[in-house]
Write a protein that holds these residues in place. Structure first.
Motif, PDB file in Angstrom:
ATOM      1  N   CYS A 159     -13.899  22.289  21.778  1.00  0.00           N
ATOM      2  CA  CYS A 159     -13.765  20.975  22.406  1.00  0.00           C
ATOM      3  C   CYS A 159     -15.160  20.392  22.592  1.00  0.00           C
ATOM      4  N   LEU A 160     -15.305  19.095  22.362  1.00  0.00           N
ATOM      5  CA  LEU A 160     -16.587  18.416  22.553  1.00  0.00           C
ATOM      6  C   LEU A 160     -16.433  17.320  23.591  1.00  0.00           C
ATOM      7  N   ALA A 161     -17.318  17.344  24.593  1.00  0.00           N
ATOM      8  CA  ALA A 161     -17.347  16.281  25.600  1.00  0.00           C
ATOM      9  C   ALA A 161     -18.633  15.485  25.439  1.00  0.00           C
ATOM     10  N   LEU A 162     -18.511  14.216  25.128  1.00  0.00           N
ATOM     11  CA  LEU A 162     -19.660  13.320  25.151  1.00  0.00           C
ATOM     12  C   LEU A 162     -19.849  12.863  26.594  1.00  0.00           C
ATOM     13  N   THR A 163     -21.029  13.091  27.139  1.00  0.00           N
ATOM     14  CA  THR A 163     -21.295  12.752  28.532  1.00  0.00           C
ATOM     15  C   THR A 163     -22.223  11.545  28.640  1.00  0.00           C
ATOM     16  N   LYS A 164     -22.247  10.981  29.839  1.00  0.00           N
ATOM     17  CA  LYS A 164     -23.098   9.830  30.151  1.00  0.00           C
ATOM     18  C   LYS A 164     -22.749   8.624  29.280  1.00  0.00           C
ATOM     19  N   CYS A 165     -21.461   8.472  28.979  1.00  0.00           N
ATOM     20  CA  CYS A 165     -21.037   7.354  28.138  1.00  0.00           C
ATOM     21  C   CYS A 165     -21.243   6.004  28.822  1.00  0.00           C
ATOM     22  N   ASP A 166     -21.464   6.017  30.133  1.00  0.00           N
ATOM     23  CA  ASP A 166     -21.784   4.770  30.828  1.00  0.00           C
ATOM     24  C   ASP A 166     -23.171   4.252  30.465  1.00  0.00           C
ATOM     25  N   GLY A 188      -9.909  18.559  13.542  1.00  0.00           N
ATOM     26  CA  GLY A 188      -8.828  18.783  14.487  1.00  0.00           C
ATOM     27  C   GLY A 188      -9.258  19.117  15.899  1.00  0.00           C
ATOM     28  N   ALA A 189     -10.522  19.476  16.108  1.00  0.00           N
ATOM     29  CA  ALA A 189     -10.984  19.790  17.463  1.00  0.00           C
ATOM     30  C   ALA A 189     -11.154  18.496  18.258  1.00  0.00           C
ATOM     31  N   PRO A 190     -10.716  18.473  19.511  1.00  0.00           N
ATOM     32  CA  PRO A 190     -10.735  17.216  20.273  1.00  0.00           C
ATOM     33  C   PRO A 190     -12.128  16.813  20.737  1.00  0.00           C
ATOM     34  N   LEU A 191     -12.309  15.509  20.891  1.00  0.00           N
ATOM     35  CA  LEU A 191     -13.551  14.926  21.402  1.00  0.00           C
ATOM     36  C   LEU A 191     -13.181  14.002  22.551  1.00  0.00           C
ATOM     37  N   PHE A 192     -13.911  14.133  23.659  1.00  0.00           N
ATOM     38  CA  PHE A 192     -13.649  13.309  24.841  1.00  0.00           C
ATOM     39  C   PHE A 192     -14.907  12.522  25.202  1.00  0.00           C
ATOM     40  N   GLU A 193     -14.747  11.257  25.466  1.00  0.00           N
ATOM     41  CA  GLU A 193     -15.841  10.405  25.926  1.00  0.00           C
ATOM     42  C   GLU A 193     -15.779  10.343  27.448  1.00  0.00           C
ATOM     43  N   THR A 194     -16.822  10.826  28.104  1.00  0.00           N
ATOM     44  CA  THR A 194     -16.790  10.939  29.558  1.00  0.00           C
ATOM     45  C   THR A 194     -18.033  10.328  30.209  1.00  0.00           C
ATOM     46  N   ALA A 195     -17.886  10.039  31.484  1.00  0.00           N
ATOM     47  CA  ALA A 195     -19.004   9.630  32.335  1.00  0.00           C
ATOM     48  C   ALA A 195     -18.673  10.139  33.730  1.00  0.00           C
ATOM     49  N   ALA A 196     -19.309  11.229  34.115  1.00  0.00           N
ATOM     50  CA  ALA A 196     -18.962  11.862  35.394  1.00  0.00           C
ATOM     51  C   ALA A 196     -19.226  10.940  36.579  1.00  0.00           C
ATOM     52  N   ARG A 197     -20.252  10.102  36.492  1.00  0.00           N
ATOM     53  CA  ARG A 197     -20.594   9.234  37.623  1.00  0.00           C
ATOM     54  C   ARG A 197     -19.525   8.180  37.868  1.00  0.00           C
ATOM     55  N   THR A 198     -18.828   7.772  36.819  1.00  0.00           N
ATOM     56  CA  THR A 198     -17.771   6.766  36.972  1.00  0.00           C
ATOM     57  C   THR A 198     -16.383   7.373  36.848  1.00  0.00           C
ATOM     58  N   ALA A 200     -14.968   8.218  34.187  1.00  0.00           N
ATOM     59  CA  ALA A 200     -14.336   7.830  32.930  1.00  0.00           C
ATOM     60  C   ALA A 200     -14.113   9.060  32.043  1.00  0.00           C
ATOM     61  N   GLY A 201     -12.888   9.235  31.582  1.00  0.00           N
ATOM     62  CA  GLY A 201     -12.566  10.299  30.649  1.00  0.00           C
ATOM     63  C   GLY A 201     -12.459  11.686  31.248  1.00  0.00           C
ATOM     64  N   VAL A 202     -12.849  11.858  32.507  1.00  0.00           N
ATOM     65  CA  VAL A 202     -12.864  13.197  33.105  1.00  0.00           C
ATOM     66  C   VAL A 202     -11.449  13.700  33.358  1.00  0.00           C
ATOM     67  N   ASP A 203     -10.561  12.824  33.768  1.00  0.00           N
ATOM     68  CA  ASP A 203      -9.169  13.241  33.983  1.00  0.00           C
ATOM     69  C   ASP A 203      -8.541  13.728  32.683  1.00  0.00           C
ATOM     70  N   GLU A 204      -8.813  13.032  31.595  1.00  0.00           N
ATOM     71  CA  GLU A 204      -8.267  13.420  30.305  1.00  0.00           C
ATOM     72  C   GLU A 204      -8.814  14.765  29.856  1.00  0.00           C
ATOM     73  N   LEU A 205     -10.112  14.970  30.012  1.00  0.00           N
ATOM     74  CA  LEU A 205     -10.713  16.252  29.655  1.00  0.00           C
ATOM     75  C   LEU A 205     -10.167  17.360  30.542  1.00  0.00           C
ATOM     76  N   SER A 206     -10.041  17.093  31.835  1.00  0.00           N
ATOM     77  CA  SER A 206      -9.510  18.087  32.758  1.00  0.00           C
ATOM     78  C   SER A 206      -8.088  18.494  32.380  1.00  0.00           C
ATOM     79  N   ALA A 207      -7.270  17.521  32.013  1.00  0.00           N
ATOM     80  CA  ALA A 207      -5.895  17.817  31.624  1.00  0.00           C
ATOM     81  C   ALA A 207      -5.863  18.683  30.368  1.00  0.00           C
ATOM     82  N   HIS A 208      -6.756  18.389  29.430  1.00  0.00           N
ATOM     83  CA  HIS A 208      -6.821  19.203  28.209  1.00  0.00           C
ATOM     84  C   HIS A 208      -7.217  20.644  28.534  1.00  0.00           C
ATOM     85  N   LEU A 209      -8.248  20.799  29.360  1.00  0.00           N
ATOM     86  CA  LEU A 209      -8.701  22.140  29.724  1.00  0.00           C
ATOM     87  C   LEU A 209      -7.618  22.891  30.496  1.00  0.00           C
TER      88      LEU A 209
END
Length: 218
Positions: A159-166, A188-198, A200-209
């Motif tokens: 799994c790949l998480a892109l961080t600081k997308c804000d 086929g491996a998932p990619l998530f666009e996230t921004a921990a400060r906002t 964004a995308g963290v709920d989706e990544l959390s659900a996947h994990l």
């Protein structure tokens, strides 16, 4: 909360990764290997994920660093059992060190053990530490060429998480290039666009994990 600080034990990795996996299986604990560069936001993302996942799972954390215990203190402040692993210069964590640390946790009281690996896009990808799956973190400020430059890190992840997308408006970062490069080495491996400060995308990544953890514990 007291933080135990241990030092890396170096040994031939393949001899013990299977033993680590077997021990965790016996105690029904899922091990997640979190990898990425220094400053990629691994600890910040992990903190955000813990706040969500702890509603369902009992969590422990092994914090890997060359020295110090700054990140372990951040995790311990959440009331999460954390052990600091200092490698004293080594650029990765080995399975022998994980085996050495496991007795520091009450494994029967845990569901998930996160390992925040040393900040490095090269060496950690080469070593099996007995994990159930890997989460790689790549931040926007690092640039969009990293998958092409360090393919093993992105090939051998689940799994790949892109961080600081804000911060995207402030950097010349091509999301499409990263996604295409990632698909090229890890279809086929998932990619998530996230921004921990906002958040964004963290709920989706959390659900996947959470789904991956449930499958590992089943």
């Amino acid at each position: 909360m007291e933080i135990k600080v241990l030092h890396q034990v170096m040994a031939w990795n393949d001899d013990v990764s299977a033993e680590v996996r077997q021990t965790l299986r016996q105690h029904k604990v899922c091990l997640v290997n979190v990898m990425g560069s220094p400053g990629a936001g691994k600890t910040t993302l992990l903190t955000a994920l813990i706040e969500r996942l702890r509603q369902e799972f009992a969590i422990g954390v092994i914090e890997g660093d060359i020295t110090g215990q700054i990140d372990a203190e951040k995790i311990a402040a959440l009331g999460i059992p954390a052990v600091q692993l200092n490698t004293d210069g080594a650029c990765h964590i080995e399975a022998m060190s994980i085996q050495h640390i496991l007795p520091q946790f009450d494994l029967d009281a845990l569901d998930v053990l996160f390992v925040e690996n040393i900040g490095n896009l090269v060496c950690p990808a080469e070593f099996d530490i007995g994990e159930n799956f890997r989460l790689t973190v790549l931040s926007i400020p690092e640039g969009d060429d990293k998958v092409a430059k360090y393919p093993l890190m992105f090939t051998d992840t689940d799994c790949l998480a892109l961080t600081k997308c804000d911060t995207l408006p402030y950097f010349d970062f091509d999301l499409d290039r990263v996604a295409a490069d990632y698909r090229g080495v890890n279809p086929g491996a998932p990619l998530f666009e996230t921004a921990a400060r906002t958040s964004a995308g963290v709920d989706e990544l959390s659900a996947h994990l959470a789904g991956r953890i449930r499958a590992a514990l089943a």
